[in-house]
Design a protein around this motif. Structure first.
Motif, PDB file in Angstrom:
ATOM      1  N   UNK A 163       0.833  -1.200   0.000  1.00  0.00           N
ATOM      2  CA  UNK A 163       0.000   0.000   0.000  1.00  0.00           C
ATOM      3  C   UNK A 163       0.869   1.252   0.000  1.00  0.00           C
ATOM      4  N   UNK A 164       1.916   1.255   0.831  1.00  0.00           N
ATOM      5  CA  UNK A 164       2.812   2.416   0.869  1.00  0.00           C
ATOM      6  C   UNK A 164       3.504   2.623  -0.479  1.00  0.00           C
ATOM      7  N   UNK A 165       3.863   1.509  -1.136  1.00  0.00           N
ATOM      8  CA  UNK A 165       4.479   1.618  -2.456  1.00  0.00           C
ATOM      9  C   UNK A 165       3.509   2.221  -3.464  1.00  0.00           C
ATOM     10  N   UNK A 166       2.249   1.785  -3.427  1.00  0.00           N
ATOM     11  CA  UNK A 166       1.248   2.325  -4.342  1.00  0.00           C
ATOM     12  C   UNK A 166       0.943   3.798  -4.037  1.00  0.00           C
ATOM     13  N   UNK A 167       0.976   4.173  -2.748  1.00  0.00           N
ATOM     14  CA  UNK A 167       0.738   5.568  -2.394  1.00  0.00           C
ATOM     15  C   UNK A 167       1.794   6.484  -2.999  1.00  0.00           C
ATOM     16  N   UNK A 168       3.014   5.979  -3.121  1.00  0.00           N
ATOM     17  CA  UNK A 168       4.062   6.783  -3.756  1.00  0.00           C
ATOM     18  C   UNK A 168       3.707   7.146  -5.185  1.00  0.00           C
ATOM     19  N   UNK A 169       2.963   6.266  -5.838  1.00  0.00           N
ATOM     20  CA  UNK A 169       2.604   6.537  -7.227  1.00  0.00           C
ATOM     21  C   UNK A 169       1.736   7.783  -7.361  1.00  0.00           C
ATOM     22  N   UNK A 170       0.985   8.101  -6.302  1.00  0.00           N
ATOM     23  CA  UNK A 170       0.139   9.299  -6.372  1.00  0.00           C
ATOM     24  C   UNK A 170       0.986  10.559  -6.518  1.00  0.00           C
ATOM     25  N   UNK A 171       2.201  10.524  -5.954  1.00  0.00           N
ATOM     26  CA  UNK A 171       3.085  11.674  -6.092  1.00  0.00           C
ATOM     27  C   UNK A 171       3.556  11.850  -7.536  1.00  0.00           C
ATOM     28  N   UNK A 172       3.508  10.737  -8.315  1.00  0.00           N
ATOM     29  CA  UNK A 172       3.910  10.832  -9.718  1.00  0.00           C
ATOM     30  C   UNK A 172       2.837  11.533 -10.546  1.00  0.00           C
ATOM     31  N   UNK A 173       1.639  11.686  -9.960  1.00  0.00           N
ATOM     32  CA  UNK A 173       0.534  12.323 -10.663  1.00  0.00           C
ATOM     33  C   UNK A 173       0.619  13.837 -10.474  1.00  0.00           C
ATOM     34  N   UNK A 174       1.848  14.359 -10.599  1.00  0.00           N
ATOM     35  CA  UNK A 174       2.079  15.779 -10.369  1.00  0.00           C
ATOM     36  C   UNK A 174       1.641  16.597 -11.580  1.00  0.00           C
ATOM     37  N   UNK A 175       1.388  17.863 -11.341  1.00  0.00           N
ATOM     38  CA  UNK A 175       0.981  18.742 -12.448  1.00  0.00           C
ATOM     39  C   UNK A 175       2.154  18.955 -13.384  1.00  0.00           C
ATOM     40  N   UNK A 176       1.876  18.836 -14.660  1.00  0.00           N
ATOM     41  CA  UNK A 176       2.897  19.079 -15.674  1.00  0.00           C
ATOM     42  C   UNK A 176       2.784  20.467 -16.232  1.00  0.00           C
ATOM     43  N   UNK A 177       3.344  20.676 -17.392  1.00  0.00           N
ATOM     44  CA  UNK A 177       3.295  21.991 -18.015  1.00  0.00           C
ATOM     45  C   UNK A 177       1.852  22.335 -18.347  1.00  0.00           C
ATOM     46  N   UNK A 178       1.482  23.605 -18.101  1.00  0.00           N
ATOM     47  CA  UNK A 178       0.126  24.044 -18.383  1.00  0.00           C
ATOM     48  C   UNK A 178      -0.880  23.558 -17.365  1.00  0.00           C
ATOM     49  N   UNK A 179      -0.395  22.996 -16.258  1.00  0.00           N
ATOM     50  CA  UNK A 179      -1.298  22.546 -15.216  1.00  0.00           C
ATOM     51  C   UNK A 179      -1.949  21.207 -15.486  1.00  0.00           C
ATOM     52  N   UNK A 180      -1.572  20.544 -16.578  1.00  0.00           N
ATOM     53  CA  UNK A 180      -2.185  19.252 -16.902  1.00  0.00           C
ATOM     54  C   UNK A 180      -1.651  18.172 -15.970  1.00  0.00           C
ATOM     55  N   UNK A 181      -2.538  17.300 -15.523  1.00  0.00           N
ATOM     56  CA  UNK A 181      -2.130  16.218 -14.646  1.00  0.00           C
ATOM     57  C   UNK A 181      -1.635  15.034 -15.448  1.00  0.00           C
ATOM     58  N   UNK A 182      -0.577  14.424 -14.945  1.00  0.00           N
ATOM     59  CA  UNK A 182      -0.023  13.238 -15.575  1.00  0.00           C
ATOM     60  C   UNK A 182      -0.585  11.996 -14.884  1.00  0.00           C
ATOM     61  N   UNK A 183      -0.984  11.022 -15.673  1.00  0.00           N
ATOM     62  CA  UNK A 183      -1.550   9.808 -15.100  1.00  0.00           C
ATOM     63  C   UNK A 183      -0.495   9.077 -14.275  1.00  0.00           C
ATOM     64  N   UNK A 184      -0.901   8.590 -13.110  1.00  0.00           N
ATOM     65  CA  UNK A 184       0.006   7.822 -12.263  1.00  0.00           C
ATOM     66  C   UNK A 184       0.305   6.484 -12.910  1.00  0.00           C
ATOM     67  N   UNK A 185       1.498   5.923 -12.691  1.00  0.00           N
ATOM     68  CA  UNK A 185       1.824   4.588 -13.219  1.00  0.00           C
ATOM     69  C   UNK A 185       0.865   3.531 -12.685  1.00  0.00           C
ATOM     70  N   UNK A 186       0.783   2.425 -13.405  1.00  0.00           N
ATOM     71  CA  UNK A 186      -0.107   1.334 -13.004  1.00  0.00           C
ATOM     72  C   UNK A 186       0.456   0.505 -11.861  1.00  0.00           C
ATOM     73  N   UNK A 187       1.768   0.424 -11.755  1.00  0.00           N
ATOM     74  CA  UNK A 187       2.366  -0.445 -10.749  1.00  0.00           C
ATOM     75  C   UNK A 187       3.601   0.193 -10.138  1.00  0.00           C
ATOM     76  N   UNK A 188       3.812  -0.113  -8.862  1.00  0.00           N
ATOM     77  CA  UNK A 188       5.004   0.319  -8.137  1.00  0.00           C
ATOM     78  C   UNK A 188       5.971  -0.852  -8.054  1.00  0.00           C
ATOM     79  N   UNK A 189       7.193  -0.633  -8.481  1.00  0.00           N
ATOM     80  CA  UNK A 189       8.224  -1.664  -8.384  1.00  0.00           C
ATOM     81  C   UNK A 189       9.097  -1.349  -7.178  1.00  0.00           C
ATOM     82  N   UNK A 190       9.179  -2.309  -6.254  1.00  0.00           N
ATOM     83  CA  UNK A 190       9.935  -2.092  -5.027  1.00  0.00           C
ATOM     84  C   UNK A 190      11.282  -2.807  -5.101  1.00  0.00           C
ATOM     85  N   UNK A 191      12.211  -2.307  -4.320  1.00  0.00           N
ATOM     86  CA  UNK A 191      13.547  -2.902  -4.224  1.00  0.00           C
ATOM     87  C   UNK A 191      13.745  -3.480  -2.828  1.00  0.00           C
TER      88      UNK A 191
END
Length: 306
Positions: A163-191
């Motif tokens: 769950x914590x790994x998947x929550x990190x993906x929400x941070x990838x959904x950051x605003x891009x240029x022009x304020x457009x949101x980028x879709x979060x990845x489908x999966x989190x790969x952990x090490x």
């Protein structure tokens, strides 16, 4: 919908578990995610064996035979008129006094939950994947719990690591240029703790380099996925060279193909993976991935529909 709860089929809105159940209170429970094709569970013996190992690791003696558990799954599928389905089987110690130390299992809680899925098998026979297209993934900072702390081979209700790994993906959904949101990845790969690739939050990882199929070894903190094992068997039958080893993010970045496996996704190609340095590796057509996916579909067709 009807679910199987403690030996009885009940309507979905009446399927409840006590708030004092140890599975709810502590995550003290075992589970398996399975898939049914044509009314029959795929690789039941392998799932039953892994569930048995998980219960052994938890010292959870629920007293039910594999055939009794399989019978409850069959009853649940039949009650919902489902031939192709997602199935989740959970077993906890049930309700016990509110203390951390568990006592002997007197009345276990056993739940079977099902949901409709598309027909599997070969596309020319009507089979279709549950996903819309290749996946995207990101290597996250959350690390896999060491095997010495929580056995990697045990599939328990304690899924906070994923769950914590998947929550990190929400941070990838950051605003891009022009304020457009980028879709979060489908999966989190952990090490793992040493920074080596382990697995996805709910999947096993494979990649192809120079015609060789690679996957992290079970010597690391890796859940021994049932679909992972089937893919390795198919690779052997297809004469595809395989290497199980220790790999870093750079090995995945430089790969020619990559895919993820689990019971629901089966074999899902990876289109792109964002590394810990922010650099994104993109993967094109995957001939070995396609061969393995075709072989997987053919096996499902042969064993469950023909």
């Amino acid at each position: 919908m009807q679910y199987h709860v403690d030996g009885d089929l009940v309507p979905a809105d009446e399927a409840t578990v006590s708030v004092r159940d140890r599975g709810f209170m502590y995550g003290d429970a075992a589970f398996e995610t399975l898939r049914a094709y044509g009314g029959r569970v795929f690789e039941w013996e392998a799932h039953a064996d892994r569930l048995r190992r998980t219960c052994r690791a938890l010292s959870l003696d629920h007293g039910l035979s594999d055939e009794e558990l399989r019978g409850r799954i069959r009853e649940t599928l039949a009650a919902n008129d489902l031939d192709d389905a997602y199935v989740k089987l959970s077993i906890s110690r049930g309700v016990q006094p509110g203390k951390l130390s568990p006592g002997p299992v007197e009345v276990p809680t056993v739940v079977v939950y099902v949901a409709d899925l598309p027909r599997g098998g070969r596309p020319d026979r009507g089979g279709e994947p549950v996903w819309d297209g290749p996946a995207t993934a990101a290597v996250v900072e959350t690390r896999r719990i060491p095997d010495a702390a929580l056995p990697a081979g045990a599939k328990t209700h304690n899924y906070l690591n994923g769950i914590l790994a998947r929550l990190e993906l929400r941070d990838r959904n950051a605003s891009g240029s022009g304020g457009a949101e980028r879709a979060a990845p489908d999966e989190a790969i952990v090490r793992d703790a040493d920074g080596n690739l382990a697995e996805g939050a709910t999947s096993n990882l494979f990649f192809v380099s120079d015609g060789v199929l690679h996957t992290p070894s079970l010597d690391g903190p890796i859940l021994p996925g049932v679909t992972r094992r089937v893919v390795l068997e198919l690779a052997e039958s297809e004469d595809i060279p395989v290497e199980e080893g220790t790999y870093g993010p750079a090995d995945l970045r430089d790969a020619d193909e990559a895919f993820l496996t689990n019971s629901t996704w089966e074999i899902r190609p990876l289109a792109a993976v964002e590394g810990p340095d922010g650099e994104t590796a993109k993967f094109g057509a995957g001939p070995i991935t396609d061969r393995l996916a075709d072989a997987f579909d053919a096996r499902v067709e042969r064993d469950h529909y023909e």
